[in-house]
Design an enzyme around this catalytic site. Structure first.
Site, short mmCIF file in Angstrom:
data_model
loop_
_atom_site.label_atom_id
_atom_site.label_comp_id
_atom_site.label_asym_id
_atom_site.label_seq_id
_atom_site.Cartn_x
_atom_site.Cartn_y
_atom_site.Cartn_z
N HIS A 24 0.72 45.82 -25.05
CA HIS A 24 1.74 45.04 -25.74
C HIS A 24 2.67 46.00 -26.46
O HIS A 24 2.26 47.08 -26.88
CB HIS A 24 1.04 44.10 -26.73
CG HIS A 24 1.91 43.07 -27.36
ND1 HIS A 24 2.79 43.35 -28.38
CD2 HIS A 24 2.04 41.73 -27.11
CE1 HIS A 24 3.41 42.24 -28.75
NE2 HIS A 24 2.99 41.25 -27.99
N GLN A 37 -6.21 39.85 -28.27
CA GLN A 37 -6.63 38.95 -27.19
C GLN A 37 -8.14 38.94 -26.97
O GLN A 37 -8.62 38.23 -26.08
CB GLN A 37 -5.93 39.36 -25.89
CG GLN A 37 -4.42 39.32 -25.94
CD GLN A 37 -3.87 37.91 -26.13
OE1 GLN A 37 -4.55 36.93 -25.84
NE2 GLN A 37 -2.65 37.81 -26.60
#
Length: 406
Positions: A121, A201
């Site tokens: 990310h 996540q």
């Protein structure tokens, strides 16, 4: 797991969108909030609202107990040694930036290396780019396999004695890749490096034990695990945090202030300048209670079966490209023929199905995949096989809508 009973705890799911029952498949962006979390935040504002730590009155004491009680719940949830290692902040991005500013810039020099991957990310790339520019360190990337995984051999070949930081996500927000963090941490430590893990996540879906993983820093966000937005956690080993300087200065984090110098509180408060995110932390504590009552192992097993079911169903759709490894976390990223992902998402939304479309804050990975954007369906404990069936039906309607010319 009694998924029907779980779904009843999420009032937002009981609605129609565009004339269809809502199918929410965007939990990797943010999860929905169960009644116990909503009620905990409501109860704080109705009955206990006060600033924490400094007040000696009753409301201040109650608020402090709730806030610090939430910190203890986090400690237990990830199996940290001490609440001193639990830093509350706004989320994963802030936690990673704290390490990049306070630890990296104080410990890196020219010739040192920061190692990460192309699938990260942006929040786990840009802070290290900036730290490298500020210190003269070199940024290196572990090569990806064709299925979007990394091998331990590739890690060993990339991490050297010059590597000072390994920064990696536990689970990819695009590919669903689950990295072997414990083994990567061992390689990092053998070379004298620290490991910084993006757990945004993973913590909502996996049982995370920071001591077993032996990670040095671990950052995650509450809003992806049934808690409110705006609350997150940075875990750090106490010996590392003790030697780091704060990056935000002001109230709450000080011990003594003179006209020309100041001293800081002890951990964890020296990193929590200003009025903290009290209601968010209380909501996070309630979310941890909710998830713990269900059981993280139960959640993981349920999601594993659900994503396998969804993958098998999606595999029946012609011209659907699915990205990432076979063994994955509870998300599926895909493109449907040459239909842009935004168009796919728009048609699905017309059917009441919420998915994410775009580059998912992972533009280097999009370049590696040789695409500009993808669609992503992400599942959580409140999703069902019926939701996966609706997704398949929606994608078939999308093909029909665009003429099924493929």
């Amino acid at each position: 797991m009694d998924v029907k009973a779980i779904r009843e705890q999420f009032p937002i799911l009981d609605q129609e969108v565009n004339g269809h029952p809502l199918v929410y498949l965007d939990s990797s962006a943010t999860s929905q909030k169960p009644l116990p979390v909503i009620e905990a935040v409501n109860d704080y504002y109705r009955n206990h609202n006060s600033n924490v730590h400094r007040g000696v009155h009753t409301l201040g004491s109650r608020a402090t107990d709730l806030y610090e009680g939430a910190r203890e719940k986090v400690r237990q949830f990830i199996n940290a040694d001490s609440t001193a290692e639990i830093i509350f902040n706004r989320g994963t991005t802030v936690g990673i930036n704290l390490v990049a500013h306070s630890y990296a810039r104080a410990n890196l020099t020219e010739g040192d290396e920061i190692v990460t991957t192309e699938m990260e990310h942006h929040s786990n790339i840009i802070p290290w780019q900036q730290a490298a520019k500020a210190t003269g360190a070199t940024l290196k990337y572990i090569p990806l396999e064709v299925d979007g995984t990394v091998t331990l051999d590739s890690v060993r070949n990339t991490v050297t004695k010059n590597t000072k930081i390994v920064a990696i996500g536990h689970v990819s927000n695009v590919l669903g890749t689950i990295h072997p963090i414990k083994e990567i941490a061992k390689i990092a430590h053998e070379n004298g490096a620290v490991i910084v893990v993006d757990g945004a996540q993973s913590v909502p879906h996996l049982q995370v034990d920071v001591k077993d993983l032996d990670c040095d820093f671990y950052a995650f966000s509450g809003h992806k695990m049934c808690a409110p937005t705006g609350i997150g956690v940075l875990y750090g080993k106490k010996e590392l945090l003790d030697n780091m300087e704060p990056v935000e200065f002001g109230g709450e984090m000080i011990d003594f202030v003179d006209l020309y110098d100041s001293t800081w509180k002890e951990l964890p408060w020296k990193f929590e300048g200003g009025t903290p995110i009290i209601a968010g932390a209380i909501g996070l504590g309630a979310a941890i209670d909710f998830l713990s009552d269900i059981g993280m192992e139960n959640i993981t097993n349920y999601e594993t079966n659900l994503v396998e079911y969804a993958m098998a169903k999606l595999g029946s759709i012609n011209d659907l490209a699915i990205y990432g490894p076979e063994k994955r976390a509870a998300l599926i990223t895909f493109n449907l023929a040459d239909i842009h992902s935004h168009d796919v998402s728009t048609v699905l939304d017309a059917e009441g199905i919420a998915v994410r479309a775009g580059h998912h804050c992972a533009q280097p990975l999009m370049k590696w995949l040789n695409v500009t954007a993808t669609a992503r369906a992400s599942f959580y404990l409140y999703n069902t096989e019926a939701d996966a069936d609706r997704l398949v039906e929606g994608l078939l309607k999308t093909k029909e809508y665009f003429g099924d010319v493929f």
